[in-house]
Scaffold this motif. Structure first.
Motif, PDB file in Angstrom:
ATOM      1  N   LEU A  23     -56.376  29.320  34.236  1.00 34.80           N
ATOM      2  CA  LEU A  23     -57.384  28.264  34.021  1.00 34.80           C
ATOM      3  C   LEU A  23     -57.410  27.820  32.552  1.00 34.80           C
ATOM      4  N   ARG A  24     -57.300  28.777  31.660  1.00 35.37           N
ATOM      5  CA  ARG A  24     -57.283  28.436  30.240  1.00 35.37           C
ATOM      6  C   ARG A  24     -56.042  27.612  29.886  1.00 35.37           C
ATOM      7  N   THR A  25     -54.932  28.001  30.470  1.00 37.08           N
ATOM      8  CA  THR A  25     -53.690  27.263  30.223  1.00 37.08           C
ATOM      9  C   THR A  25     -53.802  25.823  30.723  1.00 37.08           C
ATOM     10  N   ASP A  26     -54.329  25.675  31.933  1.00 34.94           N
ATOM     11  CA  ASP A  26     -54.518  24.329  32.475  1.00 34.94           C
ATOM     12  C   ASP A  26     -55.489  23.518  31.625  1.00 34.94           C
ATOM     13  N   LEU A  27     -56.541  24.179  31.148  1.00 26.53           N
ATOM     14  CA  LEU A  27     -57.528  23.487  30.309  1.00 26.53           C
ATOM     15  C   LEU A  27     -56.890  22.984  29.018  1.00 26.53           C
ATOM     16  N   LYS A  28     -56.076  23.853  28.402  1.00 29.62           N
ATOM     17  CA  LYS A  28     -55.395  23.440  27.180  1.00 29.62           C
ATOM     18  C   LYS A  28     -54.462  22.256  27.436  1.00 29.62           C
ATOM     19  N   GLU A  29     -53.769  22.321  28.565  1.00 30.52           N
ATOM     20  CA  GLU A  29     -52.870  21.207  28.898  1.00 30.52           C
ATOM     21  C   GLU A  29     -53.645  19.894  29.054  1.00 30.52           C
ATOM     22  N   GLN A  30     -54.796  19.972  29.745  1.00 37.27           N
ATOM     23  CA  GLN A  30     -55.611  18.782  29.935  1.00 37.27           C
ATOM     24  C   GLN A  30     -56.160  18.277  28.603  1.00 37.27           C
ATOM     25  N   GLN A  31     -56.555  19.209  27.722  1.00 37.83           N
ATOM     26  CA  GLN A  31     -57.050  18.817  26.409  1.00 37.83           C
ATOM     27  C   GLN A  31     -55.956  18.150  25.592  1.00 37.83           C
ATOM     28  N   GLN A  32     -54.743  18.694  25.680  1.00 43.45           N
ATOM     29  CA  GLN A  32     -53.625  18.090  24.956  1.00 43.45           C
ATOM     30  C   GLN A  32     -53.314  16.696  25.483  1.00 43.45           C
ATOM     31  N   ILE A  33     -53.410  16.524  26.794  1.00 49.50           N
ATOM     32  CA  ILE A  33     -53.199  15.199  27.383  1.00 49.50           C
ATOM     33  C   ILE A  33     -54.228  14.207  26.854  1.00 49.50           C
ATOM     34  N   GLN A  34     -55.495  14.637  26.749  1.00 48.82           N
ATOM     35  CA  GLN A  34     -56.545  13.778  26.219  1.00 48.82           C
ATOM     36  C   GLN A  34     -56.273  13.414  24.756  1.00 48.82           C
ATOM     37  N   ILE A  35     -55.822  14.413  23.973  1.00 50.06           N
ATOM     38  CA  ILE A  35     -55.506  14.151  22.565  1.00 50.06           C
ATOM     39  C   ILE A  35     -54.372  13.127  22.456  1.00 50.06           C
ATOM     40  N   ASP A  36     -53.333  13.301  23.292  1.00 49.01           N
ATOM     41  CA  ASP A  36     -52.212  12.357  23.280  1.00 49.01           C
ATOM     42  C   ASP A  36     -52.669  10.949  23.654  1.00 49.01           C
ATOM     43  N   LEU A  37     -53.556  10.868  24.647  1.00 47.04           N
ATOM     44  CA  LEU A  37     -54.072   9.559  25.060  1.00 47.04           C
ATOM     45  C   LEU A  37     -54.866   8.903  23.947  1.00 47.04           C
ATOM     46  N   LEU A  38     -55.715   9.710  23.265  1.00 53.91           N
ATOM     47  CA  LEU A  38     -56.506   9.165  22.162  1.00 53.91           C
ATOM     48  C   LEU A  38     -55.604   8.669  21.034  1.00 53.91           C
ATOM     49  N   GLU A  39     -54.537   9.394  20.738  1.00 54.69           N
ATOM     50  CA  GLU A  39     -53.599   8.961  19.704  1.00 54.69           C
ATOM     51  C   GLU A  39     -52.900   7.664  20.101  1.00 54.69           C
ATOM     52  N   GLN A  40     -52.513   7.534  21.358  1.00 63.03           N
ATOM     53  CA  GLN A  40     -51.884   6.299  21.833  1.00 63.03           C
ATOM     54  C   GLN A  40     -52.862   5.136  21.750  1.00 63.03           C
ATOM     55  N   ILE A  41     -54.129   5.409  22.108  1.00 60.00           N
ATOM     56  CA  ILE A  41     -55.138   4.342  22.038  1.00 60.00           C
ATOM     57  C   ILE A  41     -55.300   3.875  20.596  1.00 60.00           C
ATOM     58  N   ARG A  42     -55.388   4.845  19.647  1.00 59.28           N
ATOM     59  CA  ARG A  42     -55.521   4.463  18.239  1.00 59.28           C
ATOM     60  C   ARG A  42     -54.298   3.688  17.761  1.00 59.28           C
ATOM     61  N   LYS A  43     -53.103   4.110  18.221  1.00 63.19           N
ATOM     62  CA  LYS A  43     -51.885   3.413  17.812  1.00 63.19           C
ATOM     63  C   LYS A  43     -51.885   1.967  18.307  1.00 63.19           C
ATOM     64  N   TYR A  44     -52.275   1.791  19.578  1.00 63.32           N
ATOM     65  CA  TYR A  44     -52.299   0.440  20.128  1.00 63.32           C
ATOM     66  C   TYR A  44     -53.396  -0.404  19.482  1.00 63.32           C
ATOM     67  N   GLU A  45     -54.513   0.214  19.122  1.00 62.88           N
ATOM     68  CA  GLU A  45     -55.569  -0.516  18.424  1.00 62.88           C
ATOM     69  C   GLU A  45     -55.069  -0.989  17.052  1.00 62.88           C
ATOM     70  N   GLN A  46     -54.304  -0.118  16.371  1.00 60.58           N
ATOM     71  CA  GLN A  46     -53.733  -0.515  15.086  1.00 60.58           C
ATOM     72  C   GLN A  46     -52.735  -1.664  15.253  1.00 60.58           C
ATOM     73  N   ILE A  47     -51.953  -1.612  16.332  1.00 60.49           N
ATOM     74  CA  ILE A  47     -51.003  -2.699  16.588  1.00 60.49           C
ATOM     75  C   ILE A  47     -51.744  -4.009  16.833  1.00 60.49           C
ATOM     76  N   VAL A  48     -52.824  -3.946  17.615  1.00 57.09           N
ATOM     77  CA  VAL A  48     -53.620  -5.148  17.885  1.00 57.09           C
ATOM     78  C   VAL A  48     -54.203  -5.709  16.589  1.00 57.09           C
ATOM     79  N   GLU A  49     -54.755  -4.811  15.729  1.00 59.08           N
ATOM     80  CA  GLU A  49     -55.303  -5.256  14.455  1.00 59.08           C
ATOM     81  C   GLU A  49     -54.224  -5.853  13.567  1.00 59.08           C
ATOM     82  N   SER A  50     -53.038  -5.238  13.626  1.00 57.77           N
ATOM     83  CA  SER A  50     -51.923  -5.769  12.839  1.00 57.77           C
ATOM     84  C   SER A  50     -51.550  -7.173  13.299  1.00 57.77           C
ATOM     85  N   TYR A  51     -51.514  -7.375  14.630  1.00 59.98           N
ATOM     86  CA  TYR A  51     -51.209  -8.707  15.160  1.00 59.98           C
ATOM     87  C   TYR A  51     -52.269  -9.714  14.732  1.00 59.98           C
TER      88      TYR A  51
END
Length: 222
Positions: A23-51
């Motif tokens: 359960l802890r392993t799965d939780l960490k995996e889900q947390q890492q997925i959320q972190i990756d998603l947040l980083e992608q969202i910030r990256k795309y927001e920066q791209i939009v601002e750049s445009y």
């Protein structure tokens, strides 16, 4: 009730049999997925601002280019380019002060400018005074003037810039301009096409008549 009971019997509840480490392993995996998603969202927001910033910079650059082009067309900037230089001199000798009993008439000068424009002239100056749409050439007390500047001393030079300087040169030679000047005892000579003819900017104040700022509140946004 019998139907519900039958269904519960046929589909028993599946229990999560994972231990605490899984359960802890799965939780960490889900947390890492959320972190990756947040980083992608910030990256795309920066791209939009750049445009958005690029669009704003592009619009500003376009406005600057448009303003520079309008200034150039209005004669407010110095222009350098291919062209020819005309020189007007009396057919006879001048006195010691450089004066002559012969004068360049405003009618002949205006006709010459009109001819040059029809031959492809883009920018013209006379004795380093820029010719623009509001330029006034007239006789004042027996002296031809351009925007108030005297043209009573020879030689008088006309600087001309054209997209096709060779064509302009040939058309001047094929015209009757030299004959027109000779009638007034003046000689008109033209240089071979040059690559670096300089036409100075208009130095006086341009006065605009019959024009006023648009009142958007009164006129509306249309």
């Amino acid at each position: 009730m019998l139907s519900v009971q039958y269904k519960s019997i046929q589909e028993p509840v599946v229990r999560d049999t994972r231990d605490i480490w899984e359960l802890r392993t799965d939780l960490k995996e889900q947390q890492q997925i959320q972190i990756d998603l947040l980083e992608q969202i910030r990256k795309y927001e920066q791209i939009v601002e750049s445009y958005k910033q690029e669009q704003a910079d592009s619009a500003e650059a376009t406005l600057r280019d448009t303003l520079d082009e309008l200034k150039k067309q209005a004669g407010l900037t110095e222009v350098t380019g291919p062209g020819v230089i005309l020189t007007i001199e009396p057919l006879f000798e001048l006195d010691l002060a450089g004066h002559s009993t012969y004068q360049l008439s405003p009618q002949l000068l205006i006709r010459t400018i009109n001819e040059l424009n029809s031959y492809g002239a883009e920018h013209i100056s006379i004795n380093d005074h820029r010719v623009i749409n509001t330029t006034v050439i007239r006789d004042i007390n027996g002296t031809t003037k351009i925007d108030g500047y005297n043209l009573n001393r020879f030689p008088i030079t006309i600087q001309i810039i054209a997209d096709d300087a060779e064509k302009l040169y040939n058309r001047i030679h094929a015209s009757t301009l030299k004959d027109d000047f000779a009638i007034d005892s003046l000689n008109l000579s033209v240089t071979r096409p040059e690559q670096m003819v300089v036409v100075p900017a208009y130095e006086d104040t341009i006065r605009v008549k019959h024009m006023e700022p648009l009142n958007l509140e009164k006129e509306g946004n249309t």
